[in-house]
Scaffold this active site. Structure first.
Site, PDB file in Angstrom:
ATOM      1  N   MET A 192       0.923  -0.893  -0.250  1.00 42.55           N
ATOM      2  CA  MET A 192       0.219   0.319  -0.259  1.00 42.55           C
ATOM      3  C   MET A 192       1.218   1.316   0.173  1.00 42.55           C
ATOM      4  O   MET A 192       0.825   1.485   0.856  1.00 42.55           O
ATOM      5  CB  MET A 192      -1.419   0.153   1.039  1.00 42.55           C
ATOM      6  N   ASP A 193       1.697   1.770  -1.222  1.00 45.65           N
ATOM      7  CA  ASP A 193       2.669   3.187  -1.236  1.00 45.65           C
ATOM      8  C   ASP A 193       2.052   3.688  -2.048  1.00 45.65           C
ATOM      9  O   ASP A 193       0.774   3.969  -3.103  1.00 45.65           O
ATOM     10  CB  ASP A 193       3.421   2.501  -2.267  1.00 45.65           C
ATOM     11  N   GLY A 194       1.982   5.062  -1.197  1.00 41.76           N
ATOM     12  CA  GLY A 194       2.016   6.768  -1.946  1.00 41.76           C
ATOM     13  C   GLY A 194       0.242   7.592  -1.407  1.00 41.76           C
ATOM     14  O   GLY A 194       0.024   8.136  -1.749  1.00 41.76           O
TER      15      GLY A 194
ATOM     16  N   THR B 205       0.954  -0.345  -5.446  1.00 42.15           N
ATOM     17  CA  THR B 205       1.169   0.910  -6.313  1.00 42.15           C
ATOM     18  C   THR B 205       1.682   2.096  -6.329  1.00 42.15           C
ATOM     19  O   THR B 205       3.072   2.277  -5.463  1.00 42.15           O
ATOM     20  CB  THR B 205      -0.556   1.737  -5.020  1.00 42.15           C
ATOM     21  N   SER B 206       1.674   3.083  -6.653  1.00 40.25           N
ATOM     22  CA  SER B 206       2.335   4.434  -6.773  1.00 40.25           C
ATOM     23  C   SER B 206       3.548   4.563  -8.140  1.00 40.25           C
ATOM     24  O   SER B 206       4.334   5.492  -7.934  1.00 40.25           O
ATOM     25  CB  SER B 206       3.035   5.057  -5.583  1.00 40.25           C
TER      26      SER B 206
END
Length: 278
Positions: free
Chosen positions: A41-43, A223-224
């Protein structure tokens, strides 16, 4: 009268969206489906800056994205869903940044236990995996209580990795394996004079992993747009399809999951072949 018309239109639109989602799920289910999907879960913070929000607001919106992904995975028939929520390295951040996250973790864990939560509605068993001893007592006890309270559920397994890195997991598994074999001593496989049963094997390490509760992930989504694993599930992703959408974590939606599964299906034969060879 005007408000009633707007509410009716929103209701109809919601039903249409759900119908279309079910139709797409029915079509995609013709092909091979993943049993385990993992997420990095990046960003969250970049999403907050992009939208002129506080970091806390970014994380809260990210939590809603997590809940949506769990719901979508349940509808798709995915049995295991894993989220990389907090790395051991994150403890190096400023204390004024970490504390709001700890408060959010506690709020989230306690929310899972409420009547009508996604856990009760979807029959979810919750696991919190990692070096939980690094957390404060309230967070650790809440996590342990949540795992105990959902132990009877079996429709979907939700795994949240907290105080986790893959290197820590591997070291932990090796230490546990050594303790089981000979109370901590290390023997080398090359020493043929020793009893073969005394060696630490890959299977010993496998069973002592934090993630031994789940099969290897079929798909890992980060993500990101960053194309790296950030010390997450390094042991388990040899034959995993990797997908790196440019959307920040709070922006992730059903379309991203759908696209990941379609590409997983395209590569399924090759990945299965590689897994059998391994």
């Amino acid at each position: 009268m005007k408000n009633a018309g707007i509410d009716k239109a929103i209701e109809i639109l919601g039903k249409l969206v759900r119908f279309l989602r079910k139709s797409m799920i029915h079509i995609i289910s013709v092909g091979p489906m993943p049993d385990h999907v993992a997420f990095i879960m990046d960003g969250n913070r970049r999403f907050a800056r992009k939208n002129n929000l506080s970091e806390a607001a970014g994380y809260r919106i990210g939590l809603l994205a997590l809940i949506s992904c769990v719901k979508y995975c349940s509808e798709l028939g995915v049995r295991y869903v894993t989220f990389y929520a907090f790395s051991i390295d994150n403890f190096k951040r400023r204390s004024d940044e970490i504390q709001p996250l700890m408060d959010l973790f506690l709020e989230y864990i306690e929310g899972l236990m409420k009547e009508g939560s996604i856990v009760s509605r979807y029959g979810i068993r919750v696991y919190f995996q990692g070096n939980l001893k690094l957390f404060s007592e309230p967070v650790r006890l809440a996590a342990e209580n949540a795992m105990l309270a959902t132990a009877h559920n079996s429709k979907l397994f939700l795994i949240v990795c907290l105080a986790y890195t893959s290197t820590n997991e591997i070291v932990h598994a090796v230490q546990e394996s050594c303790e089981e074999k000979w109370g901590g001593a290390i023997l080398l496989n090359e020493n043929e004079k020793n009893d073969a049963e005394s060696f630490v094997k890959v299977t010993d390490i496998d069973k002592n992993m934090y993630m031994a509760i789940a099969p290897e992930p079929d798909i890992l989504i980060r993500t990101s747009g960053d194309t790296r694993l950030s010390n997450f599930l390094l042991w388990q992703t040899t034959c995993t399809y990797l997908y790196f959408p440019s959307a920040f974590w709070p922006e992730i939606g059903f379309r991203h999951l759908l696209w990941a599964i379609l590409n997983f299906q395209r590569h399924h034969q090759y990945l299965t072949k590689r897994k059998k060879q391994g």
